[in-house]
Design a protein around this motif. Structure first.
Motif, mmCIF file in Angstrom:
data_model
loop_
_atom_site.group_PDB
_atom_site.id
_atom_site.type_symbol
_atom_site.label_atom_id
_atom_site.label_comp_id
_atom_site.label_asym_id
_atom_site.label_seq_id
_atom_site.Cartn_x
_atom_site.Cartn_y
_atom_site.Cartn_z
ATOM 1 N N ALA A 4 7.882 30.316 6.938
ATOM 2 C CA ALA A 4 9.094 29.917 7.654
ATOM 3 C C ALA A 4 10.013 31.116 7.841
ATOM 4 C CB ALA A 4 9.803 28.805 6.888
ATOM 5 N N ARG A 5 9.477 32.320 7.616
ATOM 6 C CA ARG A 5 10.304 33.519 7.705
ATOM 7 C C ARG A 5 9.853 34.358 8.905
ATOM 8 N NH1 ARG A 5 8.512 36.700 3.318
ATOM 9 N NH2 ARG A 5 7.870 38.334 4.767
ATOM 10 N N VAL A 6 10.799 34.931 9.615
ATOM 11 C CA VAL A 6 10.480 35.869 10.697
ATOM 12 C C VAL A 6 11.124 37.206 10.351
ATOM 13 C CG1 VAL A 6 10.671 36.363 13.154
ATOM 14 C CG2 VAL A 6 10.447 34.001 12.390
ATOM 15 N N ASP A 7 10.327 38.256 10.268
ATOM 16 C CA ASP A 7 10.870 39.563 9.890
ATOM 17 C C ASP A 7 11.623 40.237 11.032
ATOM 18 O OD1 ASP A 7 10.029 39.387 7.329
ATOM 19 O OD2 ASP A 7 8.211 40.561 7.595
ATOM 20 N N HIS A 8 11.000 40.279 12.197
ATOM 21 C CA HIS A 8 11.735 40.828 13.340
ATOM 22 C C HIS A 8 11.118 40.338 14.635
ATOM 23 C CE1 HIS A 8 9.139 44.071 15.043
ATOM 24 N NE2 HIS A 8 8.524 43.882 13.902
ATOM 25 N N MET A 9 11.799 40.606 15.725
ATOM 26 C CA MET A 9 11.410 39.996 16.984
ATOM 27 C C MET A 9 11.700 40.943 18.150
ATOM 28 S SD MET A 9 12.187 36.093 17.885
ATOM 29 C CE MET A 9 11.278 35.342 19.226
ATOM 30 N N LEU A 10 10.760 40.993 19.096
ATOM 31 C CA LEU A 10 10.960 41.760 20.320
ATOM 32 C C LEU A 10 11.095 40.791 21.491
ATOM 33 C CD1 LEU A 10 8.197 44.490 19.806
ATOM 34 C CD2 LEU A 10 10.647 44.717 19.363
ATOM 35 N N MET A 11 11.915 41.177 22.466
ATOM 36 C CA MET A 11 12.164 40.290 23.604
ATOM 37 C C MET A 11 11.585 40.885 24.892
ATOM 38 S SD MET A 11 15.846 38.745 24.812
ATOM 39 C CE MET A 11 16.478 40.206 25.616
ATOM 40 N N GLY A 34 21.097 32.520 24.656
ATOM 41 C CA GLY A 34 20.311 31.451 24.037
ATOM 42 C C GLY A 34 19.201 32.010 23.151
ATOM 43 N N PHE A 35 18.590 33.068 23.649
ATOM 44 C CA PHE A 35 17.489 33.685 22.902
ATOM 45 C C PHE A 35 18.012 34.273 21.586
ATOM 46 C CE2 PHE A 35 13.825 36.488 22.290
ATOM 47 C CZ PHE A 35 12.798 35.670 22.724
ATOM 48 N N ASN A 36 19.136 34.966 21.674
ATOM 49 C CA ASN A 36 19.734 35.553 20.467
ATOM 50 C C ASN A 36 20.175 34.478 19.476
ATOM 51 O OD1 ASN A 36 19.448 38.294 21.016
ATOM 52 N ND2 ASN A 36 21.350 38.396 22.169
ATOM 53 N N ASP A 37 20.770 33.403 19.995
ATOM 54 C CA ASP A 37 21.212 32.298 19.127
ATOM 55 C C ASP A 37 20.027 31.727 18.342
ATOM 56 O OD1 ASP A 37 23.755 32.590 20.018
ATOM 57 O OD2 ASP A 37 23.794 30.769 21.260
ATOM 58 N N THR A 38 18.911 31.540 19.070
ATOM 59 C CA THR A 38 17.740 30.943 18.421
ATOM 60 C C THR A 38 17.119 31.907 17.415
ATOM 61 O OG1 THR A 38 17.379 29.694 20.439
ATOM 62 C CG2 THR A 38 15.582 29.712 18.859
ATOM 63 N N ALA A 39 17.137 33.191 17.752
ATOM 64 C CA ALA A 39 16.638 34.191 16.802
ATOM 65 C C ALA A 39 17.478 34.149 15.522
ATOM 66 C CB ALA A 39 16.683 35.584 17.424
ATOM 67 N N GLU A 40 18.767 34.030 15.700
ATOM 68 C CA GLU A 40 19.657 33.968 14.535
ATOM 69 C C GLU A 40 19.353 32.726 13.700
ATOM 70 O OE1 GLU A 40 24.416 33.874 13.510
ATOM 71 O OE2 GLU A 40 23.802 34.396 15.541
ATOM 72 N N GLU A 41 19.165 31.598 14.398
ATOM 73 C CA GLU A 41 18.812 30.354 13.709
ATOM 74 C C GLU A 41 17.507 30.527 12.925
ATOM 75 O OE1 GLU A 41 18.776 27.087 16.490
ATOM 76 O OE2 GLU A 41 17.777 25.785 15.028
ATOM 77 N N ALA A 42 16.607 31.322 13.468
ATOM 78 C CA ALA A 42 15.324 31.562 12.794
ATOM 79 C C ALA A 42 15.456 32.595 11.685
ATOM 80 C CB ALA A 42 14.277 32.008 13.808
ATOM 81 N N GLY A 43 16.676 33.127 11.516
ATOM 82 C CA GLY A 43 16.914 34.073 10.429
ATOM 83 C C GLY A 43 16.459 35.484 10.746
ATOM 84 N N TRP A 56 10.824 35.968 39.710
ATOM 85 C CA TRP A 56 11.278 34.869 38.869
ATOM 86 C C TRP A 56 11.876 35.383 37.565
ATOM 87 C CZ3 TRP A 56 6.350 31.256 38.935
ATOM 88 C CH2 TRP A 56 6.171 30.769 40.229
ATOM 89 N N PRO A 57 12.852 34.656 37.024
ATOM 90 C CA PRO A 57 13.336 35.017 35.685
ATOM 91 C C PRO A 57 12.306 34.612 34.632
ATOM 92 C CG PRO A 57 14.397 33.000 36.416
ATOM 93 C CD PRO A 57 13.546 33.477 37.572
ATOM 94 N N ILE A 58 12.124 35.441 33.639
ATOM 95 C CA ILE A 58 11.219 35.146 32.512
ATOM 96 C C ILE A 58 11.920 35.571 31.235
ATOM 97 C CG2 ILE A 58 8.992 35.692 31.417
ATOM 98 C CD1 ILE A 58 7.913 36.561 34.124
ATOM 99 N N ILE A 59 11.786 34.797 30.189
ATOM 100 C CA ILE A 59 12.210 35.298 28.885
ATOM 101 C C ILE A 59 11.191 34.849 27.843
ATOM 102 C CG2 ILE A 59 13.719 33.368 28.168
ATOM 103 C CD1 ILE A 59 15.728 35.670 27.267
ATOM 104 N N GLY A 60 10.935 35.720 26.896
ATOM 105 C CA GLY A 60 9.983 35.398 25.850
ATOM 106 C C GLY A 60 10.051 36.460 24.779
ATOM 107 N N GLY A 61 9.211 36.327 23.812
ATOM 108 C CA GLY A 61 9.270 37.328 22.753
ATOM 109 C C GLY A 61 8.089 37.240 21.819
ATOM 110 N N VAL A 62 8.041 38.197 20.929
ATOM 111 C CA VAL A 62 7.001 38.242 19.912
ATOM 112 C C VAL A 62 7.679 38.348 18.556
ATOM 113 C CG1 VAL A 62 5.025 39.508 19.018
ATOM 114 C CG2 VAL A 62 5.431 39.413 21.474
ATOM 115 N N ALA A 63 7.376 37.388 17.694
ATOM 116 C CA ALA A 63 7.959 37.389 16.349
ATOM 117 C C ALA A 63 6.928 37.898 15.355
ATOM 118 C CB ALA A 63 8.386 35.979 15.979
ATOM 119 N N ASN A 64 7.378 38.695 14.423
ATOM 120 C CA ASN A 64 6.467 39.261 13.431
ATOM 121 C C ASN A 64 6.919 38.974 12.015
ATOM 122 O OD1 ASN A 64 4.250 41.061 14.508
ATOM 123 N ND2 ASN A 64 5.997 41.615 15.799
#
Lengths: 269, 269
Positions: A4-11, A34-43, A56-64
């Motif tokens: 349940a832990r995310v160390d870091h994230m790229l967008m 919104g993306f930053n808020d959710t990252a914060e929620e994920a710790g 088109w607009p796209i947003i996504g990321g990779v969590a490690n």
């Protein structure tokens, strides 16, 4: 799975070339927020990434996350008698399509209204629950899946619930297991769409989900505690949807012929 | 920086909706093939990712490595006397634009021909070297940067060479350093474009690079060995482009007024 832990994230961000300057500015800013808020929620925090221009607009990321070997679940330990729990209802693809049909007031939407399958209010309600569902992280559920030492677990996304269950069936180290779904919690009325309007294969288990929930295999003795803790501690609903039964040979994922479709009117308690 | 190992990699792929079925099939397949080939060259494999539909084709990825604290370089240890080495020439943005102008036979291209800045063959030649350069991994150089204990290192991408040098200047733990570039290796004739056709700020150090090289700070005594090993072992060229000088106060990145522009006609020996 089960960390349940995310160390870091790229967008990854695509700024839309098909929007005018004002739209682009506001929408891109809100997407990032919104993306930053959710990252914060994920710790975690966004530590970098890549931006491009695109029609088109796209947003996504990779969590490690880096974990020790005993800190994650290996999803191959399902056993006869395990109970299958799902932490989000199904039907997000249908809810999003319904909303789009309504906004275009197209033939599909008109037909659904005419046949009395959904009302205009239904579309809004289903869409609202779908948005809550897609916006809810699997973080809390993942922590509990880990705590209760689930024997197998997966998120439910593009393959549909049966597609993911088939993957789990293949992954098992034991032989002779039927992974059986006998209850399908879906967004209200989303199942009615495919009878008359468009076939999403929802009840057959193949409708794709966006940001779907966790499907976790638990020991029967732990199910009440798991569900209770998820509800009381985090205010999140979950559903018992099936069980693992004995089979002569080989593993198989199935949906019962008399599967019970139930409506989820919320994802939070 | 300075780790030449990649543990695993995820791919992001957008399949183009603006191509017809045949184009889409062939081009998407070749994009994936190239990506996989390069991942293999980097000693890793694509272990997952995400595909979407999008008007334009996109391919990219995220590479991950888990290393111990002493296995990577902290880029804040530049010292007076360090020599700055660059492992790919500059000008990829210009080379790609030139090629596009030529394929459109637009006014910029016609003007460049008329003024004798480039010939049709020049455009092809520059583009060929740029493609070799962009397709060359920084893996070998990164291994040597690590081996020779570079005091500071960065890749040169979107900010241009001076933009990245400014980032390094800010990052230093020592005070009173001038990070000074006195030689700019660029793709042949790419510098001539901005005088008459379009200003990319190449010689000012701000032209963006795609898949640029490493800019590494080395002890003077190690430079020959570094360059020699890169050439002999891997067949890759590099250029000495500057040095670190003393400054009264604060750190600063500069390009010398009498900077020497030299042409790189290849990235391989």
């Amino acid at each position: 799975m089960g960390t349940a832990r995310v160390d870091h994230m790229l967008m990854v961000l695509a700024v839309s070339l098909d929007m005018d300057a004002k739209e682009r500015e506001v929408i891109t800013r809100e997407m990032i927020r919104g993306f930053n808020d959710t990252a914060e929620e994920a710790g975690t925090a966004i530590t970098g990434g890549q931006s491009i221009l695109n029609p088109w607009p796209i947003i996504g990321g990779v969590a490690n996350t880096v974990v020790k070997k005993d800190e994650f679940l290996v999803p191959n330990r399902a056993q006869v008698g395990d109970v299958i729990v799902l932490t989000k209802p199904l039907g997000t693809q249908i809810a999003v399509n319904l909303k789009e049909w309504k906004s275009k007031n197209n033939d599909k939407y008109k037909k659904a209204l005419k046949l009395g399958i959904v009302t205009s209010d239904d579309v809004e309600e289903i869409n609202k629950v779908a948005i809550h569902s897609m916006g809810k992280l699997n973080k809390n559920a993942a922590g509990l899946v880990n705590k209760y030492k689930s024997g197998a677990c997966t998120d439910v996304t593009g393959f549909g619930i049966l597609g993911h269950l088939e993957n789990l069936a293949e992954a098992q180290s034991s032989d002779g297991l039927e992974l059986r779904i006998n209850k399908l919690p879906v967004l209200k009325n989303s199942d009615k769409i495919e009878e008359s309007i468009m076939n999403f294969n929802l009840v057959k288990g193949y409708s794709a989900e966006t940001s779907g929930g966790l499907m976790a295999f638990l020991k029967e003795k732990d199910v009440k505690d798991f569900q209770n803790e998820l509800e009381v501690k985090y205010g999140e609903k979950s559903w018992v949807i099936g069980e693992v039964r004995e089979r002569k040979e080989g593993n198989k994922a199935t949906i019962a012929k008399d599967v019970e479709v139930i409506y989820a009117d919320s994802v939070f308690c």
